[in-house]
Design an enzyme around this catalytic site. Structure first.
Site, short mmCIF file in Angstrom:
data_model
loop_
_atom_site.label_atom_id
_atom_site.label_comp_id
_atom_site.label_asym_id
_atom_site.label_seq_id
_atom_site.Cartn_x
_atom_site.Cartn_y
_atom_site.Cartn_z
N ASN A 14 -13.63 11.93 -2.82
CA ASN A 14 -12.41 11.89 -3.83
C ASN A 14 -13.27 10.79 -5.44
OD1 ASN A 14 -12.38 8.75 -3.53
ND2 ASN A 14 -11.86 9.55 -1.44
N ASP B 145 -8.00 12.94 3.90
CA ASP B 145 -7.66 12.43 4.63
C ASP B 145 -7.54 13.93 5.96
OD1 ASP B 145 -5.39 10.92 3.29
OD2 ASP B 145 -5.16 12.82 1.76
N LYS C 255 -26.67 26.13 4.70
CA LYS C 255 -26.04 26.44 3.39
C LYS C 255 -24.80 27.95 3.29
CE LYS C 255 -25.91 26.66 -1.55
NZ LYS C 255 -27.10 26.68 -2.92
N PRO D 26 -8.64 10.16 11.24
CA PRO D 26 -8.15 9.42 11.96
C PRO D 26 -7.13 8.25 10.88
CG PRO D 26 -10.44 8.52 12.07
CD PRO D 26 -9.88 10.34 11.42
N ASP D 27 -6.27 7.71 10.88
CA ASP D 27 -5.55 6.39 10.00
C ASP D 27 -5.32 5.69 10.70
OD1 ASP D 27 -3.78 5.51 8.48
OD2 ASP D 27 -1.68 6.72 8.60
N ILE D 28 -7.21 5.28 10.09
CA ILE D 28 -6.98 3.33 9.76
C ILE D 28 -6.16 2.42 10.24
CG2 ILE D 28 -9.09 2.00 9.99
CD1 ILE D 28 -10.82 4.68 8.31
N PHE E 91 -3.95 -0.65 0.53
CA PHE E 91 -3.64 0.65 -0.39
C PHE E 91 -3.03 1.76 -0.51
CE2 PHE E 91 -5.96 -3.22 -1.30
CZ PHE E 91 -7.29 -3.84 -2.28
N LYS F 29 4.68 4.00 1.99
CA LYS F 29 3.86 4.10 3.01
C LYS F 29 3.33 2.76 3.46
CE LYS F 29 -1.62 3.72 2.20
NZ LYS F 29 -2.11 4.93 1.07
N LYS G 289 3.01 2.87 7.49
CA LYS G 289 2.09 2.93 8.26
C LYS G 289 2.01 0.76 8.62
CE LYS G 289 -0.75 5.96 5.72
NZ LYS G 289 -1.35 6.60 6.55
#
Length: 399
Positions: free
Chosen positions: A208, A276, A286, A304-306, A324, A338, A342
């Site tokens: 990103n 994600d 390659k 994993p969702d830290i 964030f 969120k 979370k």
């Protein structure tokens, strides 16, 4: 936090020397005593009279001052301070420090002291990136010298890049950390930052546009308030913060493992823009076009969702968990949802739609969402957002 502290300020000979005047003013506002030392080159940029007027102290300029040297004045001067600060630290001055030279008052003071030393480098980007300067920097760090900055930006010479003197609040924060003071002294804070890179093959990855600038600013500000900071960063585009424990990772899974290894902590700040998903069938070679227009098939799995894992960690949960939320529409609604989903204490929300220029930029406009509601901050440099957030964290952990 600097009230009563004695600071020996060595001003090097660079165009950024004028910022030392503001540094002196702000240090005195905080109650510090500043004893200034001017190198010969520094006198080409700021005058002894202006420095003395702001410091309210005699400006030290020459090694062979017979009155002072009758009592070994340079020895006393180097050891009577709580902290020695070199700002700006030019490439030449850094080279002389790394080589152990003592051929003027500034370098003699630095060699004759057992007082903690902090340098704030400032120079042309090519000089900063030169292998010789980087070797000297590594040697100074190995010698126990702390470093504040440099920042990245427009130079007086017209070039752009790393080498700008750190802003005065950043230098003061680094000084506070070097002195072991501040409201977060004794606290351990984990900060995640930057993007993650999820491999597709050995040369391609999913990522990103995060630069890591905001997470870096938060870590730097927390360290400035005295916290022990464990900084876990993906492949960022900004220099690493000083005075923190750095762990560099690439993928979300590596970041998760690094964060869990750094626990326990008094607070965890999840500022990283974690991918994600990752590619399950990433290849070791390659991927090639097949010549018939068929597209490669990629299988994805969730990372994993830290933030959620830390927030739900039971008795081991840190007292404060901050996430964030980078959104492009319905920012407040998405970020509020969120926080509840979370299970974290706070969410720092911002609008990263392309028109804002925030993702990868130097400024941020955030809303701090807590159980008590939402507080919108004005658009500010990311360094100032970091300082504001660090101050709120300090208040929460010590109030």
């Amino acid at each position: 936090m600097l009230a009563g502290k004695r600071i020996l300020l060595i001003i090097g000979g660079g165009i950024a020397a004028y910022k030392a005047l503001d540094l002196i003013r702000r240090l005195r506002e905080q109650g510090a005593t500043v004893s200034p030392v001017l190198t010969r080159a520094a006198e080409e940029f700021v005058t002894p009279l202006s420095v003395a007027a702001l410091a309210g102290q005699t400006v030290h300029r020459h090694l062979f001052d017979l009155t002072a040297e009758a009592e070994m004045g340079h020895i006393e001067l180097s050891r009577s301070a709580d902290l020695i600060v070199v700002a700006p630290a030019t490439a030449h001055l850094m080279a002389r420090m790394a080589g152990g030279q003592a051929d003027d008052l500034a370098t003699t003071l630095l060699l004759a002291t057992d007082t903690p030393v902090l340098i704030a480098p400032a120079m042309n980007v090519r000089m900063w990136n030169h292998p010789a300067t980087q070797r000297n920097l590594a040697q100074l760090r190995a010698d126990g010298i702390r470093v504040a900055g440099p920042d990245e930006g427009q130079m007086a010479c017209g070039e752009f890049g790393p080498g700008r003197l750190a802003e005065v609040p950043q230098i003061i924060a680094a000084m506070t950390a070097a002195l072991g003071d501040g409201p977060l002294a004794g606290k351990h804070v984990i900060v995640t930052s930057g993007p993650t890179h999820e491999p597709i093959d050995p040369v391609r990855y999913i990522a990103n546009r995060s630069s890591g600038a905001q997470g870096t600013a938060v870590a730097r500000a927390l360290a400035g308030l005295g916290a022990r900071v464990s900084f876990v960063t993906g492949p960022a585009q900004v220099p690493l913060p000083d005075g923190v424990e750095v762990t560099q990772v690439e993928t979300a899974r590596e970041m998760r493992d690094a964060v869990m290894s750094a626990l326990p902590a008094d607070a965890v700040i999840c500022a990283a823009a974690v991918a994600d998903w990752h590619v399950i069938n990433a290849t070791q070679t390659k991927i090639k076009k097949d010549g018939q227009g068929r597209l490669p098939h990629l299988d994805f799995a969730e990372n994993p969702d830290i933030l959620a894992e830390i927030s739900a960690s039971g008795p081991a949960r840190p007292p404060l968990v901050v996430g964030f939320a980078a959104e492009t529409d319905d920012v407040l609604a998405h970020a509020t949802a969120k926080r509840l989903r979370k299970g974290c204490d706070w969410i720092v929300a911002n609008d990263v739609s392309p028109a804002t220029g925030i993702m990868g930029g130097t400024e941020n406009a955030v809303t701090l969402i807590t159980a008590d509601g939402a507080e919108t901050w004005p658009r500010l440099p990311k360094a100032e957002v970091g300082e504001r957030l660090a101050a709120r964290i300090a208040q929460a952990l010590t109030g």
